[in-house]
Every structure is written in structure tokens, then in C-alpha cells.
Design an enzyme around this catalytic site. Structure first.
Site, short mmCIF file in Angstrom:
data_model
loop_
_atom_site.label_atom_id
_atom_site.label_comp_id
_atom_site.label_asym_id
_atom_site.label_seq_id
_atom_site.Cartn_x
_atom_site.Cartn_y
_atom_site.Cartn_z
N ARG A 78 50.58 -74.09 -68.51
CA ARG A 78 51.06 -73.67 -69.92
C ARG A 78 49.76 -73.02 -70.51
O ARG A 78 48.65 -73.03 -70.27
CB ARG A 78 51.39 -74.86 -70.64
CG ARG A 78 50.45 -76.07 -70.78
CD ARG A 78 50.83 -77.25 -71.71
NE ARG A 78 49.91 -78.15 -71.47
CZ ARG A 78 49.98 -79.42 -72.21
NH1 ARG A 78 50.86 -79.87 -72.88
NH2 ARG A 78 48.84 -80.32 -72.34
N ASN B 282 51.65 -74.58 -78.87
CA ASN B 282 51.44 -75.88 -79.03
C ASN B 282 49.90 -75.86 -78.39
O ASN B 282 49.44 -75.31 -77.44
CB ASN B 282 52.16 -76.59 -78.01
CG ASN B 282 51.83 -78.20 -78.02
OD1 ASN B 282 52.15 -78.84 -78.98
ND2 ASN B 282 51.02 -78.85 -76.99
N GLU B 283 49.00 -76.51 -79.18
CA GLU B 283 47.56 -76.48 -78.89
C GLU B 283 47.19 -75.04 -78.23
O GLU B 283 46.74 -75.04 -77.03
CB GLU B 283 47.39 -77.59 -77.67
CG GLU B 283 47.55 -79.13 -78.73
CD GLU B 283 47.09 -80.27 -77.62
OE1 GLU B 283 46.85 -79.80 -76.42
OE2 GLU B 283 46.74 -81.30 -78.30
N CYS C 4 41.52 -64.85 -72.07
CA CYS C 4 42.01 -63.93 -71.08
C CYS C 4 40.92 -62.99 -71.00
O CYS C 4 40.64 -62.35 -71.69
CB CYS C 4 43.35 -63.56 -71.18
SG CYS C 4 44.19 -62.45 -70.31
N CYS D 206 41.67 -60.10 -68.84
CA CYS D 206 42.49 -58.88 -68.40
C CYS D 206 42.23 -57.43 -68.93
O CYS D 206 41.45 -57.50 -70.07
CB CYS D 206 44.08 -59.04 -68.21
SG CYS D 206 44.59 -58.77 -70.06
N GLU E 164 49.39 -85.96 -82.81
CA GLU E 164 49.61 -86.59 -81.75
C GLU E 164 48.43 -87.60 -81.40
O GLU E 164 47.23 -87.38 -81.78
CB GLU E 164 49.48 -85.58 -80.31
CG GLU E 164 50.65 -84.59 -80.22
CD GLU E 164 50.29 -83.67 -78.97
OE1 GLU E 164 49.71 -84.25 -78.08
OE2 GLU E 164 50.78 -82.49 -79.08
C1 GLA Z 1 48.39 -82.51 -75.75
C2 GLA Z 1 49.58 -81.77 -75.86
C3 GLA Z 1 50.86 -82.63 -75.30
C4 GLA Z 1 50.53 -83.46 -74.23
C5 GLA Z 1 49.35 -84.30 -74.50
C6 GLA Z 1 48.99 -85.41 -73.67
O1 GLA Z 1 47.85 -83.07 -76.92
O2 GLA Z 1 49.87 -81.17 -77.03
O3 GLA Z 1 52.00 -81.63 -74.71
O4 GLA Z 1 50.11 -82.65 -72.93
O5 GLA Z 1 48.23 -83.51 -74.89
O6 GLA Z 1 47.83 -86.17 -73.93
ZN ZN Z 2 44.95 -60.66 -71.51
#
Ligand code: GLA
Ligand code: ZN
Length: 725
Positions: free
Chosen positions: A118, A156-157, A162, A164, A315
């Protein structure tokens, strides 16, 4: 410093947000129904949904299917939950990677990746730049009207870089708009070093392991190139966020839009992101035995990104995490949750609600485990989450929106961090993050509130500003710091500050060049030290009260350090040459451990306008730092409450003046802390005033008033009596 109450998005009223990531797309409707029952029972009020669903929502460039998400949102809404809705763009679908391989990143070794994991998109690829905002906009068009939508969660995070050709092209364009001409780039990077003069923009490559990144050392042959590539990569990811936010805003003008941040995290300069984020949210995954002050500093830093506005802990694991493995100790999750609130969080969220059956995080802690058959409610994790939820539900709303009060600003700068890590010839043991933590921890130990701020922030209202190792210093920031000191702020600046300019060039002139007038001293030379070197520092009259001070005013720390050791410098010794009006507060000792700087000035103090600047010609160890801080605080009138290791106090003040004092024990041993002011303890409803017979408060050592006994991982929140203001 409290900066007054700001208007916050309308969605941020009511109880503290409590809940976290949920992935019902991995389960059937009956499981979600059961989850919602369990979560409501645990006082959960908010779910983060749709974080990794892009491939479910879109099967080719033109075909979207929201039926699954509709069903989830309906069920969740019917259960009365608020929703933090993610845009899902943090993981590119396999079909998209196959159709457009250029959407996959090229790594630092020059290898083009196939689809996988991801945060895997090349953010320069036109197809990502088209489809990611389009998905965000399509989601916003569909769900903006939801009454229970409280947050938009973009990607997300964000992380990584990159290498390229598309990114190389974007980098060149970015450079041209920053510098205006190729000549200016050559000049900024000192490109004539190792024959790098560029005659065409196309000759510049991102610094990968097959170009200018020197294998092993991690140092880029032209440090200015390395620095600019980090800046570019940070801006590129911020632009991706901005594009999605704009697409959301076209349909939803009000709901706060954010992406979740991390710390410690070096990839991007979050200070430059903060204006684009409507609310700061971050994910906290300390290792089990990390000092609690590390997490406290990260909270202070996150709060500082938006001038003290409340943030969200978005989180944390309720129990164990994949990466760090170790389970939280009993009581630790609750203590960490209240620690976030104590430092200014208006929400406590988890990753995750239900443990995945498969996938690479299948053993990550979760509120709901795989036990099934009505046993979940009887598990320790679910019980702990329920108990915390009940506490938050009971008193969270009173605290929400109040602001943390801090007297001291600690400066933190991503560019200074990048610059230090990107140079050769430095002492590899000296670490930018460690130095900031070190000062922060000593302030915490004295019960002093800290705002962790960018050196570009307004510093004028702070009585004390501490700038550890501000290695790269922008001219305007040095000016801002000087202005604050002229106006009466006191500054502590350490060795290895102001060394580089914005472009990463060594500043020419007497060091620390941009602070020369302010500190009234110049560094002739810096000597790198080995771990075995034990550079002694001698504070004249160590342990003696300041002239005229009453015995009661003398802090016991003056006579001894936290560790009881003699004060020493670490990693670097500067040969300081003070001006005539500069006072020497400490000198380096003599003997073999001080052979470079025997008896020379080590800590100096210089008056400047209405303020003064202390300069530290080394990086102090615990004992030295405690003494320096003692002198820095002298006469400032900042309240101090000496705390045992791992304990903390913080203060949040509501708009109506109500004061909430938090007392935290982040350790698994009991701690006794001084009660700062009497009031009502909100978790127990009991009086906290130190009177005999009032429960767990007992009279403390002579003359220091009352104290509070905190059990392992104990928390107390005292709403202070109005009369005590
Ligand atoms: C991150 C991500 C989550 C998950 C947690 C696991 O904070 O945002 O999707 O992968 O880590 O600790
Ligand atoms: Zn790139």
C-alpha cells in the site's frame, strides 16, 4: 502559551470521538450487526470506514460500485455512529497497476515495482492524479449529505518517495520554480563540487542509489540536492492531498478534511502541511517500554502544528501491534489514551475494531477478537475498551475544546532534521530527535508544559524558548527568534545550531552566524567526540543558592542531577569565544577528557534587548541539562513541580476558564506526585485537596502541600476550584 479560543469546525462538538478503523467489507452484514452491538456497548461513537476499498469501489476506469459501501454506511448510521470516511486512495487497485504500470513506484535502487502492499502510487503519474481526486469527489458527491459524517480521511498515512522518470520530471519543474534558473540551482548546491555543474535541467536526477545517494552512508553527494529532493517529495504528497481535498470541497464545503500523520516520521515536513489540514490527526504506536515522555512530546508536536488547536489520536492499538509485537501492559492503553487527552486530544481512536481473519495484519490487536459466540464482551481487551469508553463518555465532553497551557516552546524543524541526517563528517551518534526528546523530558520532569513548535512560529509570548541542534536555520526564523528575545523571551540554543543556511550551505562567518549578535559568542571550531569521551562541565558555585535567594527558593536540582552524576557534554565540544558582555555560566573541565577545550567556556549567557540568550557549546547529558535548565528558568516565574520518572502533569483550560489538571503515571510502578491545586477529581468524583481522610490524597513532604498517589498507569483529572485561580 494559550493562544485563545479559535473557531473549530462545527462537527467538533459533543463527546470526544471514540472508536477507530473498521473494515466491515471483510465481513458479512450479520457480523457487522454484531460488531455494532458490541461497539455501542463499549461506548464507541465513531468509525473510520473505507480506508482500503478502492479496488472494491472501482473495477475499471469508468465503473464504480458503491452498493457495498452504501450498505455498510446505512448499517453504521442506523446504529447511531459518526463516520470518518476515507477516500481509499492509499492503496492502488491491482487492475489499475496492470493497466498503467507507471502508477507503481520506482524505489531508491531504481527498480520499478509491480502492484503490491500500500502507499504504492507514484504521485506524479497522471493517471493517479486523475483517478484519486475523481474517486474522492465521487464519494463526496454521494455521501456529503450524511448527518453523521464528521471527518474526511484522505488516503492513509502518506509516506515514501518515488524515483521514476515522471517524478524526476516533476522534481525538475519544482526546482525551476523554486530557484528561477539553472545557475541559481548550481550555486545553491555548490554543484562544482565533484564536477556536478549542470548545463541543462534534464541532467539533474533525483538522488537514488544509482545516482547521487552514496551507498552505505545515506549521504547525497550534493547535500543541497538531497535536501531539495526531500522538500519536493513532501510537497508532492501534500499536493496529492490537496487535490483530493479540493475534489471533496466541490461537494462538501464544511466537513473537516484531514489525513492521518505519524511520529517519529521523517519523510515529509508536516509543518508545511498543517495549513492544509483542517484538523491534526495522528497515529501513535510507541513500543511498550518507550519512556512515556516520548509519546508526550509527539502529542505536543502534533498540537503545535496548528497553534494549539485540539487534535485527534486517530490510531493506537488497544493491545498489541504487528511491528512492535509486545502487548501493552494491563492499564497501559488507558493511561496512553488519557495521556493523549491530557496533551490536547479531543478524540481517542483505535486501529482496529475487528481483527482481520487474513491479510498481513491478521494478528494485530483489535477491540473485537476472533473469540466469537458471545465471548467477546468477556475478553480483557473489550472490557478495557468499554471501561475507558465509559470514562470518556462521562467526562470527555466537559474537557473537549479546552486548550493546553504551556509556558515553554521547544523548537522542532523537519528541515533541520533532514539537513543533519544528510551530511557527511558529522558525529553519527548525535541525533536530532534524541536532543529534542532530552530537553522535553527534563521539562516534563519539572512539571512544565511544553509546546513543540516550528522555528517559524510566533514565539513572542513564551518566556522560554529552547532550540536544540537547529542545524539548518532559515534567515527569517533566526530573525523571528531574535525578535522574541529582544522582546523579553529567554532562549537556550545548543551547539550545532545555525550551521547551515536554507540551501544546506555552511554559513560563512563567525558561527553561529545567524545568532552571532544574539548569543554574544562565536565558535571557533567544533570537535566531534566519541562515546568514550566524557567531557566534563564545571558550573561555578554548583549547588549554592543564587545570591540573595531564600532557602525555600532553591530547587534541589541545583545541588544534584537527576542521575546524581557529574555534568558532562556529549558528541561535540565547541571552542567558544565570548564577547566582553557575555557571562560564562559553565566551563569545560580540564584533563584528558577535555583536551580540546580545557577550561574554556561551555555555557554562556548574553543579554539581548529585554531578554537573554544562553548558548551551550556541547550537547549536554542529563546532569548538565538539568543544571542549564535550572539557570534558564531562574527568575522566570514558571511554576515547577518536580515529578518522579514516568509521571506527568498537564493543564487544559476551557473557554470559560475551567482548569483541568491531569496527573499521569506512565509506568508500571506506583508514583506520588504533588497536587498543584485543589479541586474535584473527575474520574472518582472525590475531592482532591490533601485533607486528611479524603481518600488517597495524603499530606506530602514538609512544606510542599498535598500530593496524589497514582497507582501503576494511574490517571487523575482534577477540575480545579475556581477559588484557586
Ligand atoms: C497504521 C495504519 C493502519 C494499520 C496500523 C497497524 O497506523 O494506518 O492501517 O496498518 O498502522 O499498526
Ligand atoms: Zn514516480
Amino acid at each position: 502559551m494559550s493562544q485563545g479560543t479559535r473557531t473549530r469546525p462545527a462537527a467538533f462538538t459533543g463527546p470526544l470521538l471514540y472508536g477507530g478503523d473498521h473494515n466491515p467489507e471483510q465481513w458479512d452484514a450479520a457480523t457487522l450487526a454484531e460488531d455494532l452491538r458490541l461497539l455501542r456497548g463499549a461506548h464507541v461513537n465513531t468509525l473510520t470506514l473505507n480506508v482500503f476499498s478502492w479496488s472494491l469501489l472501482q473495477r475499471d476506469e469508468d465503473t464504480y460500485d458503491f452498493s457495498g459501501l452504501d450498505r455498510i454506511i446505512e448499517q453504521v448510521s442506523a446504529a447511531g455512529m459518526s463516520i470518518d470516511l476515507a477516500t481509499s486512495t492509499g492503496a492502488v487497485p491491482p487492475w489499475l497497476a496492470r493497466a498503467h504500470p507507471e502508477i507503481c513506484r520506482v524505489d531508491v535502487q531504481g527498480r520499478r515495482h509491480l502492484h503490491g502492499v500500500r502507499e504504492n502510487a507514484c504521485l506524479s503519474s497522471p493517471i493517479y492524479q486523475e483517478l484519486a481526486p475523481r474517486l474522492a469527489g465521487t464519494l463526496a458527491a454521494r455521501y456529503a449529505g450524511l448527518e453523521n459524517l464528521v471527518l474526511w480521511h484522505v488516503s492513509n498515512e502518506y509516506w515514501g518517495r518515488c524515483y521514476c522518470d515522471l517524478c524526476a520530471g516533476s522534481f525538475r519543474g519544482w526546482l525551476l520554480s523554486r530557484y528561477g534558473s539553472l545557475d541559481a540551482i548550481n550555486e545553491a548546491w555548490t554543484a562544482d563540487f565533484w564536477g556536478h555543474r549542470y548545463h541543462d535541467l534534464a541532467e539533474i536526477n533525483p538522488p537514488s542509489e544509482i545516482s547521487d545517494l552514496q551507498e552505505g552512508s545515506g549521504v547525497v553527494a550534493l547535500p543541497g540536492l538531497g535536501l531539495d529532493h526531500r522538500r519536493f517529495s513532501s510537497d508532492l504528497a501534500r499536493d496529492a492531498f490537496r487535490a483530493e481535498k479540493a475534489a471533496i470541497r466541490a461537494h462538501d464545503p464544511h466537513t473537516p478534511v484531514m489525513t492521518n500523520l505519524m511520529m517519529p516520521f521523517q519523510d515529509y515536513d508536516y509543518a508545511s502541511w498543517a495549513p492544509d489540514l483542517d484538523v491534526i490527526t495522528w497515529d501513535s504506536y510507541p513500543r511498550r517500554d518507550d519512556p512515556p515522555s516520548h509519546t508526550g512530546m509527539h502529542h505536543d508536536l502534533m498540537r503545535g502544528l496548528k497553534g494549539g488547536d485540539p487534535f485527534l489520536l486517530l490510531e493506537q492499538t488497544p493491545s498489541r501491534q504487528d511491528i512492535t509485537h509486545a502487548a501493552k501492559r494491563p492499564g497501559q492503553m488507558r493511561a496512553q489514551s488519557w495521556q493523549a487527552v491530557a496533551h490536547g486530544a479531543d478524540g481517542v481512536m483505535f486501529f482496529q475494531m475487528r481483527q482481520s481473519a487474513g491479510g498481513g495484519e491478521q494478528f494485530h490487536g483489535a477491540v473485537i477478537g476472533p473469540q466469537g459466540d458471545g465471548r467477546v464482551e468477556d475478553t480483557r481487551v473489550h472490557r478495557a475498551v468499554t471501561e475507558l469508553g465509559a470514562e470518556l463518555a462521562r467526562i470527555g465532553e466537559r474537557i473537549r475544546g479546552s486548550r493546553v497551557q504551556a509556558d515553554v516552546a521547544l523548537l522542532w524543524d523537519w528541515e533541520a532534521w533532514w539537513a543533519w541526517d544528510g551530511i557527511c563528517g558529522k558525529n553519527p551518534h548525535a541525533d536530532y530527535l534524541d536532543e529534542a526528546r532530552h530537553w522535553h523530558a527534563e521539562l516534563v520532569r519539572r512539571g512544565i508544559g511544553v509546546d513543540v513548535l516550528s522555528p517559524s512560529a510566533a514565539l513572542d509570548g513564551y518566556s522560554l524558548v529552547i532550540a536544540p541542534m537547529l542545524f539548518l536555520t532559515r534567515d527569517e526564523d533566526a530573525d523571528g527568534i531574535a525578535r522574541a528575545v529582544r522582546g523579553g523571551t529567554r532562549l537556550v540554543l545548543t551547539a550545532l545550531s545555525g550551521v547551515l543556511d536554507r540551501e544546506g550551505r555552511v554559513r560563512q562567518g563567525p558561527a553561529p552566524v545567524p545568532f552571532r549578535e544574539l548569543v554574544g559568542v562565536w565558535d571557533e571550531e567544533m570537535y566531534n567526540l566519541d562515546p568514550a569521551d566524557r567531557l566534563p562541565l564545571v558550573f561555578p558555585a554548583d549547588g549554592d543558592p543564587a545570591p540573595g535567594a531564600a532557602a525555600a527558593d532553591v530547587d534541589p536540582l541545583a545541588a544534584g542531577s537527576a542521575s546524581g552524576d557529574a555534568p558532562r557534554g556529549r558528541w561535540t565540544a565547541q571552542y567558544l569565544r565570548p564577547d566582553a558582555d557575555t557571562e560564562v555560566l559553565a566551563r569545560f573541565g580540564t584533563g584528558p577528557d577535555a583536551e580540546y577545550v580545557p577550561g574554556e567556556p561551555a555555557v554562556t549567557r548574553h543579554p539581548y534587548g529585554a531578554g537573554q540568550a544562553l548558548y551551550v557549546g556541547t550537547l549536554p547529558d542529563d546532569a548538565a541539562l538539568a543544571r542549564i535548565l535550572e539557570r534558564a528558568l531562574d527568575g522566570l516565574g514558571i511554576e515547577q513541580h518536580e515529578l518522579p520518572g514516568g509521571a506527568e502533569t498537564t493543564l487544559r483550560i476551557a473557554a470559560d476558564g475551567t482548569r483541568f489538571r491531569f496527573y499521569l503515571n506512565g509506568t508500571r510502578e506506583a508514583r506520588t506526585v504533588p497536587l498543584v491545586a485543589p479541586g474535584t477529581e473527575l474520574l472518582t468524583g472525590e475531592r482532591a485537596d490533601g485533607r486528611a481522610g479524603s481518600g488517597e490524597q495524603t499530606a506530602a513532604a514538609a512544606g510542599t502541600g498535598a500530593s496524589i498517589d497514582l497507582e501503576p498507569y494511574g490517571v487523575r483529572i482534577v477540575e480545579e476550584d475556581t477559588a484557586s485561580l
